[in-house]
Design a protein around this motif. Structure first.
Motif, mmCIF file in Angstrom:
data_model
loop_
_atom_site.group_PDB
_atom_site.id
_atom_site.type_symbol
_atom_site.label_atom_id
_atom_site.label_comp_id
_atom_site.label_asym_id
_atom_site.label_seq_id
_atom_site.Cartn_x
_atom_site.Cartn_y
_atom_site.Cartn_z
ATOM 1 N N GLY A 277 -66.714 -35.766 -52.215
ATOM 2 C CA GLY A 277 -67.148 -34.737 -51.266
ATOM 3 C C GLY A 277 -67.800 -35.369 -50.042
ATOM 4 O O GLY A 277 -67.555 -34.935 -48.902
ATOM 5 N N ARG A 278 -68.634 -36.364 -50.275
ATOM 6 C CA ARG A 278 -69.339 -36.999 -49.148
ATOM 7 C C ARG A 278 -68.355 -37.747 -48.253
ATOM 8 O O ARG A 278 -68.474 -37.702 -47.020
ATOM 9 C CB ARG A 278 -70.429 -37.949 -49.682
ATOM 10 C CG ARG A 278 -71.628 -37.172 -50.203
ATOM 11 C CD ARG A 278 -72.551 -38.031 -51.020
ATOM 12 N NE ARG A 278 -73.200 -39.068 -50.204
ATOM 13 C CZ ARG A 278 -74.095 -39.927 -50.689
ATOM 14 N NH1 ARG A 278 -74.430 -39.874 -51.976
ATOM 15 N NH2 ARG A 278 -74.642 -40.825 -49.916
ATOM 16 N N ILE A 279 -67.395 -38.427 -48.874
ATOM 17 C CA ILE A 279 -66.414 -39.176 -48.080
ATOM 18 C C ILE A 279 -65.532 -38.196 -47.294
ATOM 19 O O ILE A 279 -65.269 -38.395 -46.095
ATOM 20 C CB ILE A 279 -65.586 -40.107 -49.005
ATOM 21 C CG1 ILE A 279 -66.502 -41.238 -49.512
ATOM 22 C CG2 ILE A 279 -64.358 -40.665 -48.289
ATOM 23 C CD1 ILE A 279 -65.957 -42.036 -50.686
ATOM 24 N N ALA A 280 -65.166 -37.100 -47.960
ATOM 25 C CA ALA A 280 -64.340 -36.089 -47.265
ATOM 26 C C ALA A 280 -65.095 -35.489 -46.085
ATOM 27 O O ALA A 280 -64.510 -35.096 -45.070
ATOM 28 C CB ALA A 280 -63.924 -34.997 -48.241
ATOM 29 N N ALA A 281 -66.428 -35.454 -46.190
ATOM 30 C CA ALA A 281 -67.245 -34.890 -45.097
ATOM 31 C C ALA A 281 -67.515 -35.915 -43.996
ATOM 32 O O ALA A 281 -68.239 -35.632 -43.039
ATOM 33 C CB ALA A 281 -68.562 -34.367 -45.663
ATOM 34 N N GLY A 282 -66.961 -37.126 -44.157
ATOM 35 C CA GLY A 282 -67.085 -38.119 -43.088
ATOM 36 C C GLY A 282 -68.189 -39.135 -43.299
ATOM 37 O O GLY A 282 -68.413 -40.004 -42.450
ATOM 38 N N GLU A 283 -68.922 -39.051 -44.404
ATOM 39 C CA GLU A 283 -69.973 -40.055 -44.662
ATOM 40 C C GLU A 283 -69.325 -41.381 -45.056
ATOM 41 O O GLU A 283 -68.276 -41.392 -45.721
ATOM 42 C CB GLU A 283 -70.862 -39.593 -45.820
ATOM 43 C CG GLU A 283 -71.955 -38.644 -45.419
ATOM 44 C CD GLU A 283 -72.918 -38.414 -46.580
ATOM 45 O OE1 GLU A 283 -73.502 -39.392 -47.081
ATOM 46 O OE2 GLU A 283 -73.063 -37.252 -46.988
ATOM 47 N N THR A 284 -69.977 -42.474 -44.681
ATOM 48 C CA THR A 284 -69.403 -43.784 -44.998
ATOM 49 C C THR A 284 -70.378 -44.698 -45.731
ATOM 50 O O THR A 284 -69.960 -45.652 -46.374
ATOM 51 C CB THR A 284 -68.982 -44.517 -43.699
ATOM 52 O OG1 THR A 284 -70.118 -44.597 -42.840
ATOM 53 C CG2 THR A 284 -67.827 -43.812 -43.002
ATOM 54 N N GLU A 285 -71.693 -44.413 -45.611
ATOM 55 C CA GLU A 285 -72.675 -45.400 -46.052
ATOM 56 C C GLU A 285 -73.482 -44.900 -47.254
ATOM 57 O O GLU A 285 -73.901 -43.741 -47.288
ATOM 58 C CB GLU A 285 -73.633 -45.672 -44.885
ATOM 59 C CG GLU A 285 -74.320 -46.994 -44.973
ATOM 60 C CD GLU A 285 -75.319 -47.176 -43.815
ATOM 61 O OE1 GLU A 285 -75.696 -48.315 -43.577
ATOM 62 O OE2 GLU A 285 -75.727 -46.173 -43.196
#
Ligand code: FVH
Length: 301
Positions: A277-285
């Motif tokens: 979910g976080r990666i799909a929302a554009g988070e990377t770190e």
């Protein structure tokens, strides 16, 4: 085996201990050994026998236990039990200090303080960070919070039990810290149980074979805690950071290894789903700050 008690001292204040379970007994025993006049009460009176043999006084009722001196330490199963025992004798708390070392929530600490203050009592809430055999050893430490005057007045007596850390006048902070540390311990043991289930799926590996590796690894990783804590407190660039892709790949591997070993992998499945979910929302770190932030439940608007 208990140390011999010092003769009760005219200079050491008397103390009452309510509750002689494993922990309450250790507290009463330590106070007796330190030379306090100790009055005890327990639902199962027989548990007091070895203490009475060593000089403790067994009160026939909770009221008489409270009336025996200026300070009562309660160490009972839980707050409901504590209140049920104290309520019928509550008048005896007037002008006296109650220190609760019963494990309870911050809300229960606040509620008990209000109740005690309304009775004209002084109240200090505490949390014991020790197991019974550590009481009165350098390993034991206890958190306290609530009114400072009664804490200061009884600090020397309370120091017998273990190093006291006074956390200030907000009564709920001791139980907050206590339960935060217990949560950390609980999750550490859950990690130990999981790792052991995985490792001992290998024929011929015992838990005792594996345990020293886990201890070495976790001890070395504990060194990162202060660094991550500094990251959490800072608004600058983090000292510790990984990509979410890397963390997700590791979580998948840990889940797969558990499944292969015939061990539940649901923790890692939830982690992977959350990272998806976080990666799909554009988070990377992945940092300590974001890890803590993601645990917070958003305030209801
Ligand atoms: N033992 C530990 O390692 C932990 C360390 C950190 C702090 N906790 C908290 O300390 C409280 C007491 O724990 P304990 O280890 O003494 O617990 P028990 O041995 O189970 O003794 C419980 C005492 O409570 C009494 N009690 C229980 N139910 C009732 C009741 N309905 N009415 C009156 N008293 C009751 C029990 O009495 P008895 O069974 O001996 O008659 C014991 O005195 C606790 O909050 C831990 O979380 C310990």
């Amino acid at each position: 085996m208990s140390a011999s008690p010092a003769a009760p001292s005219a200079t050491k204040p008397p103390v009452t201990v309510l509750g002689l379970g494993l922990m309450g007994y250790a507290l009463a025993d330590a106070l007796l050994t330190a030379g306090h006049r100790v009055t005890v009460w327990n639902r199962t009176a027989a548990k007091a026998a070895p203490l009475v043999e060593r000089g403790a006084l067994l009160a026939p009722s909770v009221r008489e236990a409270l009336e025996a001196g200026p300070l009562t330490i309660a160490c009972l199963l839980d707050y409901d039990t504590q209140r049920a025992l104290l309520e019928p004798a509550a008048g005896a708390l007037h002008g006296r200090t109650l220190v609760s070392l019963t494990n309870g929530s911050p809300a229960q600490a606040r509620e008990t303080e209000s109740w005690a203050l309304a009775l004209g009592a002084r109240y200090v809430d505490g949390g014991i960070m020790a197991v019974p055999h550590q009481i009165a050893t350098p390993e034991a430490f206890l958190f306290y919070s609530g009114a400072q005057d009664p804490f200061d007045e009884h600090r020397t007596t309370l120091s017998v039990l273990g190093t006291p850390h006074y956390l200030g006048p907000e009564v709920d902070v001791a139980s907050l810290y206590d339960l935060a540390l217990l949560s950390g311990m609980d999750m550490m043991f859950a990690g130990f149980f999981h790792a052991t289930a995985v490792a001992t799926s290998h024929k011929g590996t015992t838990a005792s074979d594996f345990a020293p590796h886990l201890v070495t690894w976790l001890t070395s990783m504990l060194g990162m805690v202060p660094l991550m804590a500094a990251d959490i407190d800072s608004s600058g660039p983090p000292a510790y950071s990984q990509t979410l892709d890397l963390v997700r790949a590791a979580a998948r591997n840990m889940g797969d290894a558990a499944r292969e070993a015939g061990v539940r992998a649901d923790h890692f499945d939830r982690t992977v789903a959350e990272l998806d979910g976080r990666i799909a929302a554009g988070e990377t770190e992945y940092t300590a700050s974001t890890a803590v932030d993601r645990l917070r439940v958003p305030a209801r608007g």
